[in-house]
Design an enzyme around this catalytic site. Sequence first.
Site, PDB file in Angstrom:
ATOM      1  N   PHE A 146       1.062  -1.097  -0.055  1.00  0.00           N
ATOM      2  CA  PHE A 146      -0.089   0.227  -0.077  1.00  0.00           C
ATOM      3  C   PHE A 146       0.906   1.180   0.001  1.00  0.00           C
ATOM      4  CE2 PHE A 146      -2.340   3.463   1.788  1.00  0.00           C
ATOM      5  CZ  PHE A 146      -3.436   3.510   1.332  1.00  0.00           C
ATOM      6  N   ASP A 234       9.143   2.149   1.288  1.00  0.00           N
ATOM      7  CA  ASP A 234       8.201   2.986   1.820  1.00  0.00           C
ATOM      8  C   ASP A 234       8.128   2.700   3.213  1.00  0.00           C
ATOM      9  OD1 ASP A 234       5.756   3.985   2.713  1.00  0.00           O
ATOM     10  OD2 ASP A 234       4.633   3.224   0.916  1.00  0.00           O
ATOM     11  N   LYS A 263       3.531   9.503   8.274  1.00  0.00           N
ATOM     12  CA  LYS A 263       2.744   9.140   9.296  1.00  0.00           C
ATOM     13  C   LYS A 263       3.321   9.771  10.802  1.00  0.00           C
ATOM     14  CE  LYS A 263      -0.559   5.662   7.896  1.00  0.00           C
ATOM     15  NZ  LYS A 263      -0.077   5.011   6.485  1.00  0.00           N
TER      16      LYS A 263
HETATM   17  C1  LIG Z   1      -0.468   5.544   5.110  1.00  0.00           C
HETATM   18  C2  LIG Z   1       0.600   4.913   4.056  1.00  0.00           C
HETATM   19  C3  LIG Z   1       0.673   5.668   3.053  1.00  0.00           C
HETATM   20  C4  LIG Z   1      -0.212   6.739   2.520  1.00  0.00           C
HETATM   21  O1  LIG Z   1       0.106   7.787   3.221  1.00  0.00           O
HETATM   22  P1  LIG Z   1      -1.036   9.102   3.345  1.00  0.00           P
HETATM   23  O2  LIG Z   1      -0.297  10.292   4.271  1.00  0.00           O
HETATM   24  O3  LIG Z   1      -2.383   8.670   3.921  1.00  0.00           O
HETATM   25  O4  LIG Z   1      -1.324   9.510   2.026  1.00  0.00           O
HETATM   26  C5  LIG Z   1       1.572   5.141   2.186  1.00  0.00           C
HETATM   27  N1  LIG Z   1       2.358   4.212   2.273  1.00  0.00           N
HETATM   28  C6  LIG Z   1       2.186   3.288   3.687  1.00  0.00           C
HETATM   29  C7  LIG Z   1       2.997   2.202   3.795  1.00  0.00           C
HETATM   30  C8  LIG Z   1       1.277   3.687   4.602  1.00  0.00           C
HETATM   31  O5  LIG Z   1       0.955   3.070   5.566  1.00  0.00           O
END
Ligand SMILES: *Cc1c(COP(=O)(O)O)cnc(C)c1O
Length: 412
Positions: A146, A234, A263
């Site tokens: 994700f 990521d 986050k």
């Molecule tokens: C939450 C998340 C995102 C997206 O971040 P947003 O601030 O909601 O755009 C991308 N990658 C990972 C692994 C995430 O947990």
Amino acid sequence: MTDLNEHGGFGLDSGHVGVQRYSHALMGTYGTPMRMLERGEGSYVWDADGNRYLDLLGGIAVNALGHGHPAWVKALTEQAGTLAHVSNFFATAPQVALAERLLTLAHAPSGSRVFFSNSGAEANEAAFKMTRKTGKGTVIALEGGFHGRTMGALAMTHKPAIREQFEPMPGGVVFIPANDAEALQAAVAEAGDDLAGLIMEPIQGEAGIQPLTHEFLAEARALATRHDALLIFDEVQTGVARTGAWFAHQLHGIQPDVMTLAKGLGGGFPIGAVVAFGERAGTLLGKGEHGTTFGGNPMGAATALATLQAIEDESLIANAKAVGEHIRGRALEIPGVLEVRGEGLLLGIGLAAPHSAAIAAAAVDAGFIVNPPSPDTVRLVPALTLTTAEADSFLDWFASYVAANPLTDGEQ
Ligand SMILES: *Cc1c(COP(=O)(O)O)cnc(C)c1O
């Protein structure tokens, strides 16, 4: 009983009315809110009707210091009163200090550079654009991965239910199963000279806390190096001390070419970052080739610096590790808990049956906020300040819930 009229001055007289009005005024993208929350302190939040909840979701791994941490509040309010926002035609001290701090924490070699965004999706957008600047076009991403909801980040996100109805996507992305080294080698061979990058989360968060193996990460590192492609980690969910290290890749001793963060970075203030390791990655995006109005603004940078400082001052990496291990040990004693995946305070409690939504609903009624990322997983991503006693209050409830509602097969 408290109400928002008294306390917030927003003219909403109860949580129930607030949620009703929410559904008329806001788009339905998040469904019906579970509660209307009013304030927080440490690991607790209170709803508009005065009920208290132990927050084990932490705004989805965001509130690293919990709610209302004094050092965080001080940094934000002082910065707001000094210089809240300027355009990126100007530099500010908090932004420079934060970039330097991230490079140090990431052990980034000289020539490394940071770009600030406002969110995780935007950090991944920038990383995606960096792959295009290599002059090549294929990006390998993982099933279960994700990366966010904007079009570029979504193009690298596998889950058909959230992606397919928005096609056509930006092209060039191929998906392979996670932890499948053979599929990875085959996709790399298929891409040939066009391999621009690989993107993956060291621990897949939204997939239900699914760790990638050391072997798979090492293979990705080796293949990216051999084919001169960018290895992108990521770490939007895994980064900033959540896993018991500053960044999850440090648990493996495997450094990416690009790391994305968001986050927990701002501890509740929206800020994201792209850390590009080394001169080559660090200079892929040049003048005029990327940008954002708010990215790295002084309030975001100051709150992120305060968050990193408090993590260090209060030994929150060690706390995340210790409390995480305590939770793992106790959860594994509960009948029907098959495994506890993840590291530190990024935990997925794997259940013998698909009861996580029912558990999350019962938990909130009992005063605990947890989250069901998949039908058989209860996710805990609380503040890194969570205490063992706070964790125990949830585990006591969870054990008694399971005693009354056994995690046997079948729907509940
Ligand atoms: C939450 C998340 C995102 C997206 O971040 P947003 O601030 O909601 O755009 C991308 N990658 C990972 C692994 C995430 O947990």
